[in-house]
Design an enzyme around this catalytic site. Structure first.
Site, PDB file in Angstrom:
ATOM      1  N   TYR A 155     -35.693  24.571 -21.102  1.00  6.29           N
ATOM      2  CA  TYR A 155     -36.780  24.563 -22.091  1.00  6.29           C
ATOM      3  C   TYR A 155     -37.491  25.921 -22.115  1.00  6.29           C
ATOM      4  CZ  TYR A 155     -40.686  22.571 -24.763  1.00  6.29           C
ATOM      5  OH  TYR A 155     -41.631  22.301 -25.733  1.00  6.29           O
ATOM      6  N   GLU A 157     -36.539  28.972 -20.917  1.00  2.77           N
ATOM      7  CA  GLU A 157     -35.708  30.095 -21.370  1.00  2.77           C
ATOM      8  C   GLU A 157     -35.199  29.856 -22.786  1.00  2.77           C
ATOM      9  OE1 GLU A 157     -35.862  32.797 -20.058  1.00  2.77           O
ATOM     10  OE2 GLU A 157     -35.683  32.771 -17.892  1.00  2.77           O
ATOM     11  N   ARG A 196     -45.638  11.562 -21.564  1.00  2.00           N
ATOM     12  CA  ARG A 196     -46.729  12.534 -21.407  1.00  2.00           C
ATOM     13  C   ARG A 196     -47.980  11.786 -20.971  1.00  2.00           C
ATOM     14  NH1 ARG A 196     -45.337  16.381 -26.668  1.00  2.00           N
ATOM     15  NH2 ARG A 196     -43.358  15.351 -26.828  1.00  2.00           N
ATOM     16  N   ASP A 282     -43.959  19.033 -10.797  1.00  2.00           N
ATOM     17  CA  ASP A 282     -45.137  18.676 -11.572  1.00  2.00           C
ATOM     18  C   ASP A 282     -45.509  19.881 -12.440  1.00  2.00           C
ATOM     19  OD1 ASP A 282     -47.006  16.863 -12.314  1.00  2.00           O
ATOM     20  OD2 ASP A 282     -48.425  17.347 -10.724  1.00  2.00           O
ATOM     21  N   ARG A 286     -51.893  25.605 -16.913  1.00  2.00           N
ATOM     22  CA  ARG A 286     -51.934  26.780 -17.787  1.00  2.00           C
ATOM     23  C   ARG A 286     -53.218  26.751 -18.606  1.00  2.00           C
ATOM     24  NH1 ARG A 286     -46.816  24.875 -19.103  1.00  2.00           N
ATOM     25  NH2 ARG A 286     -45.306  25.657 -17.624  1.00  2.00           N
TER      26      ARG A 286
HETATM   27  N1  LIG Z   1     -46.381  18.157 -28.292  1.00  2.00           N
HETATM   28  C1  LIG Z   1     -46.727  19.201 -27.558  1.00  2.00           C
HETATM   29  O1  LIG Z   1     -47.733  19.141 -26.832  1.00  2.00           O
HETATM   30  C2  LIG Z   1     -45.913  20.482 -27.614  1.00  2.00           C
HETATM   31  C3  LIG Z   1     -46.266  21.519 -26.745  1.00  2.00           C
HETATM   32  C4  LIG Z   1     -45.533  22.711 -26.797  1.00  2.00           C
HETATM   33  C5  LIG Z   1     -44.501  22.870 -27.718  1.00  2.00           C
HETATM   34  N2  LIG Z   1     -44.171  21.836 -28.528  1.00  2.00           N
HETATM   35  C6  LIG Z   1     -43.032  22.056 -29.460  1.00  2.00           C
HETATM   36  O2  LIG Z   1     -43.326  21.537 -30.743  1.00  2.00           O
HETATM   37  C7  LIG Z   1     -42.141  20.994 -31.331  1.00  2.00           C
HETATM   38  C8  LIG Z   1     -42.385  19.549 -31.720  1.00  2.00           C
HETATM   39  O3  LIG Z   1     -42.785  18.839 -30.551  1.00  2.00           O
HETATM   40  P1  LIG Z   1     -43.061  17.268 -30.573  1.00  2.00           P
HETATM   41  O4  LIG Z   1     -44.088  17.002 -29.557  1.00  2.00           O
HETATM   42  O5  LIG Z   1     -43.266  16.818 -31.982  1.00  2.00           O
HETATM   43  O6  LIG Z   1     -41.653  16.749 -30.025  1.00  2.00           O
HETATM   44  P2  LIG Z   1     -40.847  15.415 -30.397  1.00  2.00           P
HETATM   45  O7  LIG Z   1     -39.846  15.250 -29.298  1.00  2.00           O
HETATM   46  O8  LIG Z   1     -41.767  14.280 -30.693  1.00  2.00           O
HETATM   47  O9  LIG Z   1     -40.103  15.815 -31.753  1.00  2.00           O
HETATM   48  C9  LIG Z   1     -38.987  16.659 -31.796  1.00  2.00           C
HETATM   49  C10 LIG Z   1     -38.107  16.190 -32.955  1.00  2.00           C
HETATM   50  O10 LIG Z   1     -36.988  17.100 -33.049  1.00  2.00           O
HETATM   51  C11 LIG Z   1     -35.812  16.331 -33.303  1.00  2.00           C
HETATM   52  N3  LIG Z   1     -34.658  17.095 -32.811  1.00  2.00           N
HETATM   53  C12 LIG Z   1     -34.354  17.434 -31.539  1.00  2.00           C
HETATM   54  N4  LIG Z   1     -33.227  18.151 -31.500  1.00  2.00           N
HETATM   55  C13 LIG Z   1     -32.792  18.255 -32.789  1.00  2.00           C
HETATM   56  C14 LIG Z   1     -31.663  18.874 -33.410  1.00  2.00           C
HETATM   57  N5  LIG Z   1     -30.759  19.529 -32.686  1.00  2.00           N
HETATM   58  N6  LIG Z   1     -31.541  18.783 -34.746  1.00  2.00           N
HETATM   59  C15 LIG Z   1     -32.451  18.111 -35.493  1.00  2.00           C
HETATM   60  N7  LIG Z   1     -33.539  17.510 -34.966  1.00  2.00           N
HETATM   61  C16 LIG Z   1     -33.703  17.581 -33.625  1.00  2.00           C
HETATM   62  C17 LIG Z   1     -36.010  15.003 -32.540  1.00  2.00           C
HETATM   63  O11 LIG Z   1     -35.223  13.957 -33.071  1.00  2.00           O
HETATM   64  C18 LIG Z   1     -37.521  14.775 -32.738  1.00  2.00           C
HETATM   65  O12 LIG Z   1     -37.770  13.957 -33.869  1.00  2.00           O
HETATM   66  C19 LIG Z   1     -41.024  21.165 -30.300  1.00  2.00           C
HETATM   67  O13 LIG Z   1     -40.294  22.336 -30.613  1.00  2.00           O
HETATM   68  C20 LIG Z   1     -41.774  21.343 -28.993  1.00  2.00           C
HETATM   69  O14 LIG Z   1     -41.030  22.144 -28.110  1.00  2.00           O
HETATM   70  C21 LIG Z   1     -44.840  20.646 -28.493  1.00  2.00           C
END
Ligand SMILES: NC(=O)c1ccc[n+]([C@@H]2O[C@H](COP(=O)([O-])OP(=O)(O)OC[C@H]3O[C@@H](n4cnc5c(N)ncnc54)[C@H](O)[C@@H]3O)[C@@H](O)[C@H]2O)c1
Length: 316
Positions: A155, A157, A196, A282, A286
């Protein structure tokens, strides 16, 4: 709002937590939205809320699909929110390869679509790019402390590689792309299988089961309510320069123990607090520096107490 008001907005990962909240916000403002999602994690749990809108279309596809640009041909897309990525600390091993390929092959595919469509592009990066930080708060200039072969590396990297790729498209092709490093966010439409801490504590308090705290609960976390996050994403998409990189989160830490007590108080739950050993990996503490996004006019409007009350009302 976007200056391209007649065009369609593409959201990858539209069925996820942030994607659903962002899509609903845009759809309610009569924007046309096309979502791309492979639904693997969410199993269309959120689709029911989006498909009520005639201005929403779902393309069930991976972002890595080399034919995706053909499926998007009918749409005049001028704005892309690229959110799709497998998430969740418990999935680091089982979905580590999918995280790496979504962040590399997937991100490049969406960048090429952005070039073809001459669209503005926003990427949801993560505070995880800072790894186990040695500097507090983390400014956008801080380069982080990441183990390239550690358990969290798919995640951490992956996101760092996506960022490197995006900056090359900005430098080489002048793509209007922005990067947002998101810190912990909470709100409605999260995945029910999500582990979470806030969804977990809410579930445990509503079931009157014990709220499980790792260790003594003194570890601090920050949490931003989703509506404030969405405001930030829209602002960055519409107001920032190509190549802009922004932290987005809350700068108000709370200990996990006090978070549990706050949730018990708001939900009037009689659940006990149960201390369990801290897992080896854990998540690290940050703290974002938010000076850059504040200069765009953003501020956190919804306190943790207000946000939790809103969420608990919806969870009942
Ligand atoms: N929620 C947070 O606190 C948080 C914090 C930091 C970063 N992010 C980033 O924000 C973005 C959204 O996060 P979230 O909390 O909504 O996550 P989530 O897991 O609820 O949603 C991610 C969505 O992406 C889809 N997905 C995954 N791989 C896929 C692929 N190869 N092709 C098409 N769809 C795909 C999944 O089906 C899912 O619906 C992510 O990139 C996550 O890394 C979220």
């Amino acid at each position: 709002m976007s200056i391209h008001s007649d065009s369609t907005i593409l959201i990858t990962g539209a069925l996820g937590f942030i994607g659903t909240n962002l899509a609903l916000r845009l759809l309610k403002n009569n924007k046309k939205v096309v979502g791309v999602d492979n639904q693997e994690k969410t199993k269309s749990q959120n689709l029911q809320y989006l498909e009520k809108f005639s201005n929403f279309t779902l393309i069930s596809s991976s972002i890595e699909n080399p034919q995706l640009h053909k499926l998007l041909k009918p749409y005049s897309i001028k704005t892309i929110y690229h959110l799709a990525c497998p998430t969740g600390v418990p999935n680091l091993i089982t979905q580590g390869l999918e995280m790496l390929s979504a962040c590399s092959i997937g991100t490049q595919n969406i960048l090429d679509i952005a070039l073809e469509k001459k669209a503005s592009f926003l990427f949801s990066s993560s505070s995880e790019v800072y790894g186990n930080p040695e500097k507090f708060p983390q400014t956008e200039e801080y380069t982080g402390n990441v183990d390239p072969i550690g358990i969290r590396s798919p995640y951490e990297e992956g996101k760092r590689f996506s960022e490197a790729l995006i900056m090359q498209y900005v430098r080489k092709y002048n793509l209007d792309a922005k990067i947002v490093r998101i810190f912990n966010t909470y709100g409605p439409y999260y995945s029910k299988t999500d582990l979470r801490v806030i969804p977990l504590f809410i579930e445990q308090s509503l079931k009157e089961a014990g709220l499980t705290i790792h260790g003594d609960g003194s570890q601090a976390r920050t949490f931003l309510y989703i509506d404030d996050l969405i405001e930030g994403l829209l602002l960055i998409m519409n107001q920032s320069q190509p190549g802009g990189v922004f932290n987005l989160g809350s700068e108000k830490p709370i200990s996990v123990l006090n978070l549990a007590k706050m949730i018990l108080e708001i939900s009037s739950s009689k659940s006990p607090i149960v201390h369990v050993p801290r897992p080896e990996h854990d998540p690290k503490t940050r703290l974002p520096s938010l000076e850059k996004i504040k200069k765009l006019g953003w501020q956190e409007n919804i306190s943790l107490k207000q946000g939790l009350s809103l969420l608990l009302k919806k969870a009942h």
